[in-house]
Design an enzyme around this catalytic site. Sequence first.
Site, PDB file in Angstrom:
ATOM      1  N   SER A  73       0.839  -1.203   0.000  1.00  0.00           N
ATOM      2  CA  SER A  73       0.000   0.000   0.000  1.00  0.00           C
ATOM      3  C   SER A  73       0.874   1.254   0.000  1.00  0.00           C
ATOM      4  O   SER A  73       1.584   1.511  -0.966  1.00  0.00           O
ATOM      5  CB  SER A  73      -0.963  -0.028   1.190  1.00  0.00           C
ATOM      6  OG  SER A  73      -1.891   1.023   1.139  1.00  0.00           O
TER       7      SER A  73
ATOM      8  N   HIS B  28      -8.408   1.684  -0.005  1.00  0.00           N
ATOM      9  CA  HIS B  28      -8.408   0.747  -1.138  1.00  0.00           C
ATOM     10  C   HIS B  28      -9.818   0.324  -1.539  1.00  0.00           C
ATOM     11  O   HIS B  28     -10.042  -0.802  -1.980  1.00  0.00           O
ATOM     12  CB  HIS B  28      -7.511  -0.456  -0.851  1.00  0.00           C
ATOM     13  CG  HIS B  28      -6.062  -0.094  -0.761  1.00  0.00           C
ATOM     14  ND1 HIS B  28      -5.306   0.200  -1.886  1.00  0.00           N
ATOM     15  CD2 HIS B  28      -5.248   0.088   0.310  1.00  0.00           C
ATOM     16  CE1 HIS B  28      -4.081   0.520  -1.498  1.00  0.00           C
ATOM     17  NE2 HIS B  28      -4.027   0.470  -0.181  1.00  0.00           N
TER      18      HIS B  28
END
Length: 305
Positions: free
Chosen positions: A91, A198
């Site tokens: 991430s 996300h």
Amino acid sequence: MEYGFAFFPGQGAQHTQMGQALYESSEAARRVFDRASSVADLDVAKLCFESSQEELNRTVNSQIAIFTHSLACYEALKDAGVTFKACAGFSLGEYTALVAAGILSVEDGIRLVRRRGQLMQQAADSMDGCMAAILGLEDEQVEQACASVDGIVFPVNYNCPGQLVIAGERPAVEKAIAACKESGARRALPLAVSGAFHTSLMAEAAKELRAFAQDLTVHEAVMPIYTNVTGEKLEVTDLPAHLERHMCSPVRWKSLVANGMADGLTTGVEIGPGKTLAGFAKKISKELTVRTAETPEDVAAVAGV
């Protein structure tokens, strides 16, 4: 000393006094902290060393803190003679990887991460979102549980066998957790993040980040990056578009690691705060060995000094 993967951690790895010992012992690490403070117009060293856990858990703080600590560790490793064949970040960690691979300058990486943290904090503050790790189910079972409930909830972090993180609107996440438990999930653990990352709930923030990234200078990579979005090697054709997609797409970590191993990468170092990615590696494959580098002692050990 050469390793296969340089792994960079994501949000959630933050902790009090992070990076302080490294800052005090490594000139290379200290330069990164000082550069981050100057470019971000924020005392990043003070943020990392003196903030409470509550302060560090805020997205606007945790992202620049983790990025800076991770990059400082990486520069200390380079200074000690450690090299890598490829890199990847979880991430937020993919931004550290973009700098480590030379695609972005240190300065542009700092600006980008600072802005990303601000945008994602704003998005998190505007909604009641959350994330939770589901343990003990197959990916398909978690996917089915999310699809079975009303509201916005998605599988977002494919971490390792038996662990998949879900995110979305809090009521929908709670319903999905209940559905997962009915399917036999062993545990559901809330994550120390402040939003539904996300997911499609980040769409507006992602568009703003894409616009911000238009002015960045993109350089040719000096080593491959395996990206969260596909799990495959990143081909940089339109970095701003990739960053927009990255913010709203699942992290396909399990696939990413498997693809790297298929390319012969069977060793790695988790660079920065925490040991989460090393833990995932043990569950993904017994043939993958990942060390950790956070402290000066870790750096010396990884360098074989």
